[in-house]
Design an enzyme around this catalytic site. Sequence first.
Site, PDB file in Angstrom:
ATOM      1  N   HIS A 135       0.829  -1.207   0.000  1.00 55.24           N
ATOM      2  CA  HIS A 135       0.000   0.000   0.000  1.00 55.24           C
ATOM      3  C   HIS A 135       0.865   1.259   0.000  1.00 55.24           C
ATOM      4  O   HIS A 135       1.914   1.324   0.646  1.00 55.24           O
ATOM      5  CB  HIS A 135      -0.918   0.007   1.227  1.00 55.24           C
ATOM      6  N   HIS A 136       0.388   2.271  -0.740  1.00 56.19           N
ATOM      7  CA  HIS A 136       1.141   3.525  -0.850  1.00 56.19           C
ATOM      8  C   HIS A 136       1.211   4.252   0.495  1.00 56.19           C
ATOM      9  O   HIS A 136       2.068   5.131   0.691  1.00 56.19           O
ATOM     10  CB  HIS A 136       0.493   4.430  -1.905  1.00 56.19           C
ATOM     11  N   ALA A 137       0.331   3.930   1.418  1.00 54.63           N
ATOM     12  CA  ALA A 137       0.417   4.535   2.757  1.00 54.63           C
ATOM     13  C   ALA A 137       1.648   4.052   3.505  1.00 54.63           C
ATOM     14  O   ALA A 137       2.138   4.727   4.415  1.00 54.63           O
ATOM     15  CB  ALA A 137      -0.845   4.210   3.563  1.00 54.63           C
TER      16      ALA A 137
END
Length: 465
Positions: A135-137
């Site tokens: 995930h880009h988070a």
Amino acid sequence: MSPTDSMFLTVEARQRPMHVGGLHLYRPPPDAGPDYVHDLYRQWTSVTEVAPLFRKRPARSLISMGQWGWEEDQQFDIEHHVRHNALPKPGRILELLALSSRLHSTLLDRNRPLWEAHLIEGLADGRFAIYFKIHHALVDGISAARLVGRVLSPSPEERNQPAPWAARPPTPQPVSEPELATEAGGAFETATSALRSALGIAGDAAGIPKVLARTVKRGLRDEPAPVSFSAPKTIFNVPITGSRRIAAQSWPLSRIRRVGKSGGATVNDVVLAMCAGALRAYLTELEALPDTSLIAMVPVALNARDLKREGGNAVGAVMCNLGTHLPDAGQRLAAVVRSMTDGKEALSSMTPLQILAMSALGTGPLLLQGIPGLQNLARPPFNLIISNVPGPRRPLYLNGARLDGMYPLSIPFDGQALNITCTSYASEMAFGLTGCRRTVPHLQRLLGHLDRALTDLELAVQAVA
């Protein structure tokens, strides 16, 4: 969790999964047996000590007032995250891309740590693949590439390398002189450093109104800046679905560098010009080429330490005029060079904090693109994202298997149906194209257009020379 990182969770929906990924092709060593991939899978799923990054999952509660944060998954299940797949016959790259497209379309389970790794065998030429998404988070594209680099080896002789998610013992750090100071002195230095940081951030913030006015003024004049007001409507700037199609191919870096040297351009400029030529041909083929140039948002990596924080995402943006309205490849390259040079010059007058603020202003309209009907009322903030992530400079190996190719996969958004991400590896530049399956037809054709665009650039710079 920083506001930038939590944004990737907040805006995520079924039609816009917010994970980045990578597809890696490996050639087994000469002594590999028939169970080579299965043995690797068993090794990777037998890891008992998992690094903290791969154990944390998103959480929010009343205590956090609804804000996203991280917590450790107390029921971590390695076999959920690491999976073993096989391709159907005839086991071509086509089947591999089809499987990877489906894997890249599905949301990550927020009740678990936000990553998956798939070992894929069954390629007819004997190679195997690894598809990885995170995930880009958790990480940005550059950080994801570094996760790969830390597990691979430059030596084909090295075996039993740890899995990417295996915990590593902490590396002893040399003790510097300030750390040998007295407790009182150390406290004084810490307080002084904190004060300097606070004053620096306050000064940066105080300068934002002036920087904002200058940035908007440049954008209104169609000059390169983190904000653009001149992007035309295209077939890419429409609502999207959650289904993905990916395409991938590599080109020799030597060819790209020769074009850059002859044309007074950087490698990244040539990559952007290749994309410009390919997009022009692709849209012309579909009778959908706008009269004015497409605008690409080009991410610029910043040093997180300059932003007074650790980890997460630290990315600014330049809006690049691709010159897609120009029929000549040499003119398009010149337009890209001019646009990127002016854009970098505009960023050079800002602090990292101000760059982030202006970049957020330029990319912020993406968050509103999911509102029904908005695409019909306003121009898109830009037409697509094109990013270039530096990769390993020499051939690498995984338990003796040579890494033949690494292809980055990224995130289309509502109103941004196509993403092009590139990464260098050894002697090649790899292009990873990620598009909405329904919105971007015949995505694979863009690879042929990219190849012709590079040839056109070579001929253009030769003619000038």
